[in-house]
Design a protein around this motif. Structure first.
Motif, PDB file in Angstrom:
ATOM      1  N   LEU A 241     -37.234  36.575   1.074  1.00  0.00           N
ATOM      2  CA  LEU A 241     -37.323  37.345  -0.309  1.00  0.00           C
ATOM      3  C   LEU A 241     -36.257  37.034  -1.228  1.00  0.00           C
ATOM      4  CD1 LEU A 241     -38.040  40.853   1.844  1.00  0.00           C
ATOM      5  CD2 LEU A 241     -39.558  39.406   0.465  1.00  0.00           C
ATOM      6  N   THR A 242     -35.329  36.408  -0.916  1.00  0.00           N
ATOM      7  CA  THR A 242     -34.272  36.073  -2.130  1.00  0.00           C
ATOM      8  C   THR A 242     -34.579  34.953  -2.303  1.00  0.00           C
ATOM      9  OG1 THR A 242     -32.566  35.458  -0.262  1.00  0.00           O
ATOM     10  CG2 THR A 242     -32.616  37.711  -1.048  1.00  0.00           C
ATOM     11  N   SER A 243     -35.448  34.105  -2.057  1.00  0.00           N
ATOM     12  CA  SER A 243     -35.594  32.634  -2.617  1.00  0.00           C
ATOM     13  C   SER A 243     -35.694  32.372  -4.035  1.00  0.00           C
ATOM     14  CB  SER A 243     -37.204  32.264  -1.956  1.00  0.00           C
ATOM     15  OG  SER A 243     -37.170  32.311  -0.700  1.00  0.00           O
ATOM     16  N   ALA A 244     -36.092  33.504  -4.739  1.00  0.00           N
ATOM     17  CA  ALA A 244     -36.523  33.134  -6.462  1.00  0.00           C
ATOM     18  C   ALA A 244     -35.020  33.438  -6.851  1.00  0.00           C
ATOM     19  CB  ALA A 244     -37.173  34.068  -6.810  1.00  0.00           C
ATOM     20  N   PHE A 245     -34.002  33.996  -6.533  1.00  0.00           N
ATOM     21  CA  PHE A 245     -32.644  34.254  -7.185  1.00  0.00           C
ATOM     22  C   PHE A 245     -31.930  32.893  -7.411  1.00  0.00           C
ATOM     23  CE2 PHE A 245     -33.544  38.506  -5.301  1.00  0.00           C
ATOM     24  CZ  PHE A 245     -33.133  39.355  -6.418  1.00  0.00           C
ATOM     25  N   GLY A 246     -31.658  32.927  -8.601  1.00  0.00           N
ATOM     26  CA  GLY A 246     -30.833  31.688  -9.146  1.00  0.00           C
ATOM     27  C   GLY A 246     -31.780  30.627  -9.811  1.00  0.00           C
ATOM     28  N   LEU A 247     -33.098  30.809  -9.431  1.00  0.00           N
ATOM     29  CA  LEU A 247     -34.374  29.979 -10.099  1.00  0.00           C
ATOM     30  C   LEU A 247     -33.869  28.586 -10.349  1.00  0.00           C
ATOM     31  CD1 LEU A 247     -34.499  32.749 -13.101  1.00  0.00           C
ATOM     32  CD2 LEU A 247     -36.066  32.337 -11.163  1.00  0.00           C
ATOM     33  N   VAL A 248     -32.782  27.875 -10.659  1.00  0.00           N
ATOM     34  CA  VAL A 248     -32.732  26.615 -10.613  1.00  0.00           C
ATOM     35  C   VAL A 248     -32.271  25.688  -9.826  1.00  0.00           C
ATOM     36  CG1 VAL A 248     -32.187  27.235 -13.359  1.00  0.00           C
ATOM     37  CG2 VAL A 248     -30.274  26.805 -11.690  1.00  0.00           C
ATOM     38  N   ASP A 249     -31.771  26.277  -8.591  1.00  0.00           N
ATOM     39  CA  ASP A 249     -31.255  25.489  -7.567  1.00  0.00           C
ATOM     40  C   ASP A 249     -32.180  24.749  -6.806  1.00  0.00           C
ATOM     41  OD1 ASP A 249     -32.224  27.704  -6.427  1.00  0.00           O
ATOM     42  OD2 ASP A 249     -30.409  27.990  -5.051  1.00  0.00           O
ATOM     43  N   ASP A 250     -33.499  24.983  -6.693  1.00  0.00           N
ATOM     44  CA  ASP A 250     -34.638  24.356  -6.193  1.00  0.00           C
ATOM     45  C   ASP A 250     -35.423  23.328  -6.930  1.00  0.00           C
ATOM     46  OD1 ASP A 250     -36.673  23.396  -4.261  1.00  0.00           O
ATOM     47  OD2 ASP A 250     -37.591  25.292  -4.024  1.00  0.00           O
ATOM     48  N   PHE A 251     -35.076  22.165  -7.196  1.00  0.00           N
ATOM     49  CA  PHE A 251     -35.903  21.444  -8.075  1.00  0.00           C
ATOM     50  C   PHE A 251     -35.822  19.822  -7.770  1.00  0.00           C
ATOM     51  CE2 PHE A 251     -31.200  20.632  -8.956  1.00  0.00           C
ATOM     52  CZ  PHE A 251     -31.057  19.340  -9.089  1.00  0.00           C
ATOM     53  N   TYR A 252     -36.713  19.156  -8.285  1.00  0.00           N
ATOM     54  CA  TYR A 252     -36.984  17.777  -7.779  1.00  0.00           C
ATOM     55  C   TYR A 252     -36.941  16.802  -9.342  1.00  0.00           C
ATOM     56  CZ  TYR A 252     -39.228  13.284  -6.837  1.00  0.00           C
ATOM     57  OH  TYR A 252     -39.515  11.926  -6.732  1.00  0.00           O
ATOM     58  N   VAL A 253     -36.310  15.815  -9.196  1.00  0.00           N
ATOM     59  CA  VAL A 253     -36.380  15.256 -10.470  1.00  0.00           C
ATOM     60  C   VAL A 253     -36.268  13.530  -9.947  1.00  0.00           C
ATOM     61  CG1 VAL A 253     -34.927  13.908 -12.227  1.00  0.00           C
ATOM     62  CG2 VAL A 253     -34.988  16.513 -12.073  1.00  0.00           C
ATOM     63  N   GLN A 254     -37.173  12.873 -10.541  1.00  0.00           N
ATOM     64  CA  GLN A 254     -37.352  11.248  -9.993  1.00  0.00           C
ATOM     65  C   GLN A 254     -35.904  10.603  -9.823  1.00  0.00           C
ATOM     66  OE1 GLN A 254     -39.084  12.563 -12.660  1.00  0.00           O
ATOM     67  NE2 GLN A 254     -40.961  11.264 -12.847  1.00  0.00           N
ATOM     68  N   PRO A 255     -35.789   9.823  -8.767  1.00  0.00           N
ATOM     69  CA  PRO A 255     -34.286   9.046  -8.553  1.00  0.00           C
ATOM     70  C   PRO A 255     -33.826   8.613  -9.399  1.00  0.00           C
ATOM     71  CG  PRO A 255     -36.304   7.969  -7.147  1.00  0.00           C
ATOM     72  CD  PRO A 255     -36.770   9.280  -7.847  1.00  0.00           C
ATOM     73  N   GLU A 256     -34.627   8.045 -10.582  1.00  0.00           N
ATOM     74  CA  GLU A 256     -34.087   6.939 -11.774  1.00  0.00           C
ATOM     75  C   GLU A 256     -33.249   8.094 -12.481  1.00  0.00           C
ATOM     76  OE1 GLU A 256     -38.555   5.654 -11.389  1.00  0.00           O
ATOM     77  OE2 GLU A 256     -37.353   7.338 -10.752  1.00  0.00           O
ATOM     78  N   LEU A 257     -33.563   9.268 -12.405  1.00  0.00           N
ATOM     79  CA  LEU A 257     -33.044  10.076 -13.749  1.00  0.00           C
ATOM     80  C   LEU A 257     -32.171  11.081 -13.001  1.00  0.00           C
ATOM     81  CD1 LEU A 257     -36.609  11.604 -15.113  1.00  0.00           C
ATOM     82  CD2 LEU A 257     -35.058   9.469 -15.792  1.00  0.00           C
ATOM     83  N   MET A 258     -31.717  11.005 -11.746  1.00  0.00           N
ATOM     84  CA  MET A 258     -30.695  12.147 -11.191  1.00  0.00           C
ATOM     85  C   MET A 258     -29.246  11.494 -11.487  1.00  0.00           C
ATOM     86  SD  MET A 258     -31.486  14.976  -9.830  1.00  0.00           S
ATOM     87  CE  MET A 258     -29.875  15.176  -9.073  1.00  0.00           C
ATOM     88  N   SER A 259     -28.559  12.496 -11.408  1.00  0.00           N
ATOM     89  CA  SER A 259     -27.146  12.157 -11.532  1.00  0.00           C
ATOM     90  C   SER A 259     -26.178  13.125 -11.096  1.00  0.00           C
ATOM     91  CB  SER A 259     -26.699  11.651 -12.980  1.00  0.00           C
ATOM     92  OG  SER A 259     -26.336  12.944 -13.771  1.00  0.00           O
ATOM     93  N   SER A 260     -24.757  12.970 -11.004  1.00  0.00           N
ATOM     94  CA  SER A 260     -24.059  13.957 -10.286  1.00  0.00           C
ATOM     95  C   SER A 260     -23.761  15.289 -11.480  1.00  0.00           C
ATOM     96  CB  SER A 260     -22.560  13.382  -9.865  1.00  0.00           C
ATOM     97  OG  SER A 260     -21.990  12.673 -11.087  1.00  0.00           O
TER      98      SER A 260
END
Length: 468
Positions: free
Chosen positions: A338-357
């Motif tokens: 029930l609290t899955s939607a809080f934060g909104l931004v912490d669950d994401f996927y970006v192609q590995p070529e574009l990811m960084s710290s």
């Protein structure tokens, strides 16, 4: 003004509950135009960098969305269970996909037409053909134009996401300016949209999540018209209904924000009923009920149409990957999500070529801020203030999303999600950012707002450009 509500008072800078709203200085139209152009350019730049740098097929079912758009460009409307096109199979093999690269036939075999759909994961079927076609028609048009200009269909379809993102940030700027925020602060609030990885990812891949941010801004505009401007006339239901129908014809879960907005409007009718203000109560209920009926009618009509075209006795090849059968009382299984939607931004996927710290650092800060935003609005603003309603809407939406997702999945397949992805709540991002920005304006945290916006955007820009 006799009988004026606190919300209308806030809109006209009249005293509300004994407190005078601060006025902001009028600015020339050209200032708003320049800010809008800057935001649009920044959005398109991110999309282009994402398309150029993220060459792999996204793990978020991009192959099915690409296949849908390509078939529409060929004059074909896909149906549930239809095999992927040769074009899609070739793109999937030659571009590759993280984590399942070993399961994909080699590019040279796909190019030489030496493979069949059944050689691919999930039987090589399009299991997302049940979605409505509105987004795919736009992506198909963009892909066709790209082909005419000598580019690939995939590149054109992906770049269409940049236009959706540009429209969203410009619209967000316009709505925040309507709240009488200074241009720089309104632009900062709009720019935070471009710091959300799931939104930027959607703007540079083929996915029907691309219009989500714009639809979320539309829901915020409905809240603004009703609670800030007091627009509850007999035809005030038209705008939310149009937004709801558009959202329902993009993706059913894209209706989350507008349904949340009209749900809050429905709740605001209760005091009117208590006070026997029948006319105002009925008008507010119309604003709430008509869009809900429109969404239901759209969903049922499209489902009935596609059900009649689906492969007979078809079973979903990815059933059970993210879901589980209901084994006990539903509440026991749904409650932890029930609290899955809080934060909104912490669950994401970006192609590995574009990811960084840098993206992880930015997401960490945004998760804290966007989780707190609704509660900050409730504490900062008094009951009756329109700004407080925005906070309530963001909070109600975050709670409602897991229930809607689990309910939809149970009705469709009798199972439930072990974890509800925050991506289902992406249309709530604009109203949550608006709540945060309104708090920053009220508490005079403008400098902090600028730092968050610039830092978040630069994190995405530097990552997508390969500098970080």
């Amino acid at each position: 003004m006799e009988g004026q509500t606190p919300e209308v008072a806030a809109a006209t800078n009249e005293p509300a509950s004994g407190r005078t709203r601060r006025r902001t200085r009028e600015v020339p139209l050209r200032t708003d135009v320049l800010w809008s152009l800057l935001l649009a350019a920044a959005a398109v730049l991110l999309s282009v960098l994402g398309v150029l740098g993220g060459t792999q097929i996204s793990a978020l079912d991009e192959h099915t969305h690409l296949d849908y758009a390509y078939k529409v460009s060929q004059g074909e409307l896909p149906y549930t269970g239809v095999p992927l096109s040769d074009f899609t199979l070739e793109e999937w093999s030659c571009r590759g996909q993280q984590s399942i690269a070993e399961a994909l036939p080699p590019c040279e075999e796909a190019t030489a037409d030496e493979v069949a759909p059944s050689d691919y994961p999930a039987r090589g079927e399009n299991y997302n053909a049940w979605h409505p076609p509105l987004y795919y028609a736009a992506a198909a048009a963009a892909g066709t134009v790209a082909e005419a200009l000598g580019q690939s269909f995939t590149t054109g379809a992906r770049l269409s996401g940049g236009l959706w993102l540009a429209a969203a940030v410009v619209a967000m700027y316009g709505v925040l300016r309507h709240w009488r925020l200074r241009p720089a602060l309104a632009a900062s609030g709009a720019a935070v949209i471009m710091a959300v990885p799931s939104i930027v990812h959607a703007s540079s891949t083929v996915t029907n999540d691309a219009p989500a941010a714009l639809l979320g801004v539309g829901a915020l505009w409905v809240l603004t018209r009703v609670f800030r401007d007091g627009r509850t006339g007999w035809f005030a239901w038209v705008l939310p209904t149009v937004i709801a129908v558009l959202a329902a014809n993009v993706k059913l879960m894209s209706t989350v924000a507008i349904l949340t907005a009209v749900g809050v409007v429905a709740l605001s009718a209760l005091p009117q009923l208590r006070d026997r203000n029948w006319g105002e109560a009925v008008r507010r209920l119309l604003i709430a009920v008509v869009p809900v009926l429109a969404v239901g009618a759209s969903a049922l009509a499209w489902s009935a149409f596609q059900s009649g075209r689906a492969v007979e006795n078809w079973t979903n090849p990815i059933a059970g990957v993210n879901t589980a059968p209901v084994a006990g009382a539903p509440f026991d299984e749904w409650a932890p999500t029930l609290t899955s939607a809080f934060g909104l931004v912490d669950d994401f996927y970006v192609q590995p070529e574009l990811m960084s710290s840098l993206i992880w650092l930015s997401v960490g800060a945004l998760t804290v801020l966007l989780t707190a935003a609704p509660f900050m609005a409730l504490v900062t603003f008094r009951p009756g203030q329109a700004e407080r309603v925005v906070g309530w809407a963001a909070l109600v939406g975050a709670v409602a999303v897991p229930l809607l997702v689990q309910g939809q999945e149970f009705l469709r397949g009798g199972g439930y999600f072990r974890g509800v992805s925050a991506r289902y709540a992406v249309t709530l991002v604009p109203m949550t950012i608006a709540a945060l920005t309104l708090v920053a304006h009220e508490r005079r945290y403008q400098v902090l707002a600028y730092v968050v916006a610039v830092g978040g955007y630069l994190s995405m820009l530097l990552s997508f450009s390969g500098i970080a």
